[in-house]
Design a protein around this motif. Structure first.
Motif, mmCIF file in Angstrom:
data_model
loop_
_atom_site.group_PDB
_atom_site.id
_atom_site.type_symbol
_atom_site.label_atom_id
_atom_site.label_comp_id
_atom_site.label_asym_id
_atom_site.label_seq_id
_atom_site.Cartn_x
_atom_site.Cartn_y
_atom_site.Cartn_z
ATOM 1 N N GLU A 139 0.823 -1.212 0.000
ATOM 2 C CA GLU A 139 0.000 0.000 0.000
ATOM 3 C C GLU A 139 0.858 1.265 0.000
ATOM 4 N N PHE A 140 2.120 1.120 0.390
ATOM 5 C CA PHE A 140 3.025 2.264 0.419
ATOM 6 C C PHE A 140 3.813 2.426 -0.883
ATOM 7 N N LEU A 141 3.574 1.528 -1.837
ATOM 8 C CA LEU A 141 4.273 1.590 -3.115
ATOM 9 C C LEU A 141 3.404 2.325 -4.131
ATOM 10 N N SER A 142 3.860 3.464 -4.551
ATOM 11 C CA SER A 142 3.083 4.225 -5.532
ATOM 12 C C SER A 142 3.790 4.307 -6.878
ATOM 13 N N ASP A 143 5.064 4.094 -6.877
ATOM 14 C CA ASP A 143 5.880 4.189 -8.076
ATOM 15 C C ASP A 143 5.739 2.927 -8.929
ATOM 16 N N HIS A 144 5.655 3.117 -10.237
ATOM 17 C CA HIS A 144 5.532 2.008 -11.191
ATOM 18 C C HIS A 144 6.672 1.004 -11.021
ATOM 19 N N GLN A 145 7.890 1.474 -10.929
ATOM 20 C CA GLN A 145 9.052 0.579 -10.820
ATOM 21 C C GLN A 145 9.031 -0.220 -9.521
ATOM 22 N N GLN A 146 8.550 0.370 -8.451
ATOM 23 C CA GLN A 146 8.452 -0.351 -7.183
ATOM 24 C C GLN A 146 7.461 -1.501 -7.292
ATOM 25 N N ARG A 147 6.357 -1.257 -7.974
ATOM 26 C CA ARG A 147 5.343 -2.304 -8.133
ATOM 27 C C ARG A 147 5.827 -3.419 -9.060
ATOM 28 N N VAL A 148 6.557 -3.060 -10.094
ATOM 29 C CA VAL A 148 7.129 -4.073 -10.990
ATOM 30 C C VAL A 148 8.159 -4.900 -10.216
ATOM 31 N N ARG A 149 8.963 -4.234 -9.402
ATOM 32 C CA ARG A 149 9.953 -4.942 -8.570
ATOM 33 C C ARG A 149 9.255 -5.928 -7.636
ATOM 34 N N LEU A 150 8.163 -5.504 -7.002
ATOM 35 C CA LEU A 150 7.413 -6.392 -6.120
ATOM 36 C C LEU A 150 6.867 -7.596 -6.894
ATOM 37 N N ARG A 170 8.158 -8.935 -9.553
ATOM 38 C CA ARG A 170 9.305 -9.806 -9.861
ATOM 39 C C ARG A 170 9.723 -10.628 -8.640
ATOM 40 N N ILE A 171 9.719 -10.001 -7.477
ATOM 41 C CA ILE A 171 10.061 -10.714 -6.244
ATOM 42 C C ILE A 171 9.049 -11.822 -5.991
ATOM 43 N N ASN A 172 7.776 -11.513 -6.201
ATOM 44 C CA ASN A 172 6.748 -12.539 -6.028
ATOM 45 C C ASN A 172 6.907 -13.661 -7.042
ATOM 46 N N LEU A 173 7.317 -13.347 -8.246
ATOM 47 C CA LEU A 173 7.559 -14.386 -9.246
ATOM 48 C C LEU A 173 8.690 -15.314 -8.793
ATOM 49 N N GLU A 174 9.750 -14.756 -8.237
ATOM 50 C CA GLU A 174 10.839 -15.585 -7.701
ATOM 51 C C GLU A 174 10.334 -16.442 -6.544
ATOM 52 N N ALA A 175 9.437 -15.883 -5.732
ATOM 53 C CA ALA A 175 8.849 -16.642 -4.629
ATOM 54 C C ALA A 175 8.007 -17.798 -5.158
ATOM 55 N N VAL A 176 7.283 -17.564 -6.249
ATOM 56 C CA VAL A 176 6.495 -18.637 -6.873
ATOM 57 C C VAL A 176 7.411 -19.779 -7.291
ATOM 58 N N LYS A 177 8.513 -19.450 -7.941
ATOM 59 C CA LYS A 177 9.460 -20.482 -8.390
ATOM 60 C C LYS A 177 9.996 -21.276 -7.210
ATOM 61 N N TYR A 178 10.345 -20.573 -6.134
ATOM 62 C CA TYR A 178 10.858 -21.253 -4.947
ATOM 63 C C TYR A 178 9.783 -22.174 -4.355
ATOM 64 N N CYS A 179 8.572 -21.675 -4.236
ATOM 65 C CA CYS A 179 7.491 -22.476 -3.660
ATOM 66 C C CYS A 179 7.209 -23.727 -4.493
ATOM 67 N N LYS A 180 7.268 -23.595 -5.802
ATOM 68 C CA LYS A 180 7.076 -24.762 -6.665
ATOM 69 C C LYS A 180 8.180 -25.785 -6.442
ATOM 70 N N GLU A 181 9.415 -25.328 -6.265
ATOM 71 C CA GLU A 181 10.541 -26.239 -6.039
ATOM 72 C C GLU A 181 10.352 -27.091 -4.789
ATOM 73 N N ILE A 182 9.748 -26.502 -3.765
ATOM 74 C CA ILE A 182 9.575 -27.235 -2.514
ATOM 75 C C ILE A 182 8.163 -27.793 -2.363
ATOM 76 N N SER A 183 7.404 -27.782 -3.447
ATOM 77 C CA SER A 183 6.035 -28.317 -3.497
ATOM 78 C C SER A 183 5.084 -27.598 -2.552
ATOM 79 N N ALA A 184 5.293 -26.315 -2.358
ATOM 80 C CA ALA A 184 4.381 -25.495 -1.552
ATOM 81 C C ALA A 184 3.441 -24.779 -2.520
ATOM 82 N N PHE A 185 2.543 -25.552 -3.099
ATOM 83 C CA PHE A 185 1.732 -25.053 -4.197
ATOM 84 C C PHE A 185 0.715 -23.993 -3.772
#
Length: 87
Positions: free
Chosen positions: A34-45, A47-62
């Motif tokens: 809610e504190f992120l107003s900048d476009h680049q900050q939201r894109v960064r978030l 991307r971080i969530n996408l990396e988290a998805v990959k990690y969760c899939k690796e450990i079967s935390a679907f």
């Protein structure tokens, strides 16, 4: 507070300290979105969530992977369709 904690986990992850830190970073940074107003900050978030998805899939935390995926897409929704960004 979540922003500081998330950045700390992300720093650890970027320095090779624990793969699970990417998921922890995504959770905390998403809670501070809610504190992120900048476009680049939201894109960064997203991307971080996408990396988290990959990690969760690796450990079967679907369920966590689906949550991280939805959160990443939600991070992009205020700035336009999530498909506009090529992560």
């Amino acid at each position: 507070m979540h922003l500081l904690i998330g950045e700390a986990y992300l720093s650890d992850y970027n320095h090779g300290i624990g793969n699970s830190n990417i998921y922890r970073a995504a959770v905390h940074l998403s809670r501070a979105s809610e504190f992120l107003s900048d476009h680049q900050q939201r894109v960064r978030l997203a991307r971080i969530n996408l990396e988290a998805v990959k990690y969760c899939k690796e450990i079967s935390a679907f369920e966590q992977a689906v949550t991280a995926l939805q959160t990443g897409m939600d991070a992009l929704s205020p700035i336009g369709k999530w498909s506009d960004e090529h992560l």
